[in-house]
Motif scaffolding. Structure first.
Motif, mmCIF file in Angstrom:
data_model
loop_
_atom_site.group_PDB
_atom_site.id
_atom_site.type_symbol
_atom_site.label_atom_id
_atom_site.label_comp_id
_atom_site.label_asym_id
_atom_site.label_seq_id
_atom_site.Cartn_x
_atom_site.Cartn_y
_atom_site.Cartn_z
ATOM 1 N N ASP A 1 0.871 -1.174 0.000
ATOM 2 C CA ASP A 1 0.000 0.000 0.000
ATOM 3 C C ASP A 1 0.906 1.221 0.000
ATOM 4 N N GLU A 2 0.803 2.027 -1.036
ATOM 5 C CA GLU A 2 1.704 3.163 -1.190
ATOM 6 C C GLU A 2 1.558 4.211 -0.081
ATOM 7 N N CYS B 1 -3.524 -1.491 -14.685
ATOM 8 C CA CYS B 1 -2.256 -1.353 -13.975
ATOM 9 C C CYS B 1 -1.725 0.080 -13.986
ATOM 10 N N ILE B 2 -1.358 0.546 -12.808
ATOM 11 C CA ILE B 2 -0.666 1.822 -12.660
ATOM 12 C C ILE B 2 0.709 1.529 -12.065
ATOM 13 N N GLY C 1 -0.896 -2.844 -10.449
ATOM 14 C CA GLY C 1 -1.145 -1.662 -9.626
ATOM 15 C C GLY C 1 -2.597 -1.266 -9.738
ATOM 16 N N ALA D 1 -5.527 1.520 -8.498
ATOM 17 C CA ALA D 1 -5.831 2.804 -7.861
ATOM 18 C C ALA D 1 -6.979 2.590 -6.891
ATOM 19 N N ASN E 1 -2.869 3.949 -3.676
ATOM 20 C CA ASN E 1 -2.608 2.883 -4.642
ATOM 21 C C ASN E 1 -2.081 1.627 -3.956
#
Length: 150
Positions: free
Chosen positions: A74-75, A104-105, A125, A127, A132
């Motif tokens: 988890d960013e 995907c991000i 990835g 959002a 993210n």
């Protein structure tokens, strides 16, 4: 900390018997005393995630059922990071988890992406409303998370 992780993982049933299944089983690796500033300790923390992932992976080497294994990052909230195992289970018809590749991000912190890719892991990835989420996994081990391999 790795000894503590080994102890926890050793208590999990990886036998593959009729009552052995994983419904998004996960292991958080956050330790407030050791990981206070993730920017300073990021590389050590990522190494800990990889070593913990490998401990679980060894247990799954002989698991006779289909499964998914990934590292979730988890960013925004490192306390939510974990190693996940998922398989068919009696709680829900949610196996396998499949994310479309086109959602995907990429991580804001490219060090995370570079480190995980250097370990041979692909990623998805996603959002989220609160930040993210990134799922790193080996496309050649277990059932991949993506509909197409990366």
């Amino acid at each position: 900390m790795l000894n503590k992780i080994r102890e926890i993982v050793d208590e999990v049933d990886f036998s593959g018997g009729d009552s052995t299944w994983f419904d998004l089983w996960h292991l958080h690796l956050y330790d407030n005393d050791k990981i206070r500033d993730t920017s300073e300790n990021l590389e050590d923390y990522l190494k800990l995630l990889i070593e913990s992932y490998k401990i679980v992976r060894v247990k799954l080497d002989k698991f006779p059922k289909q499964f998914q294994l990934w590292i979730e990052i988890d960013e925004e909230e490192f306390s939510q990071n974990a190693i996940y195992v998922h398989s068919e289970n009696p709680n829900a018809l949610n196996f396998p988890i499949k994310y479309p590749k086109d959602i995907c991000i990429r991580p804001k912190n490219r060090k995370v992406e570079s480190f995980m890719l250097s370990q041979g892991l692909a990623f998805i990835g996603i959002a989220g409303m609160d930040g993210n989420i990134f799922c790193f996994y080996d496309v050649n081990f277990g059932v991949p998370l993506s509909q197409t391999s990366r």
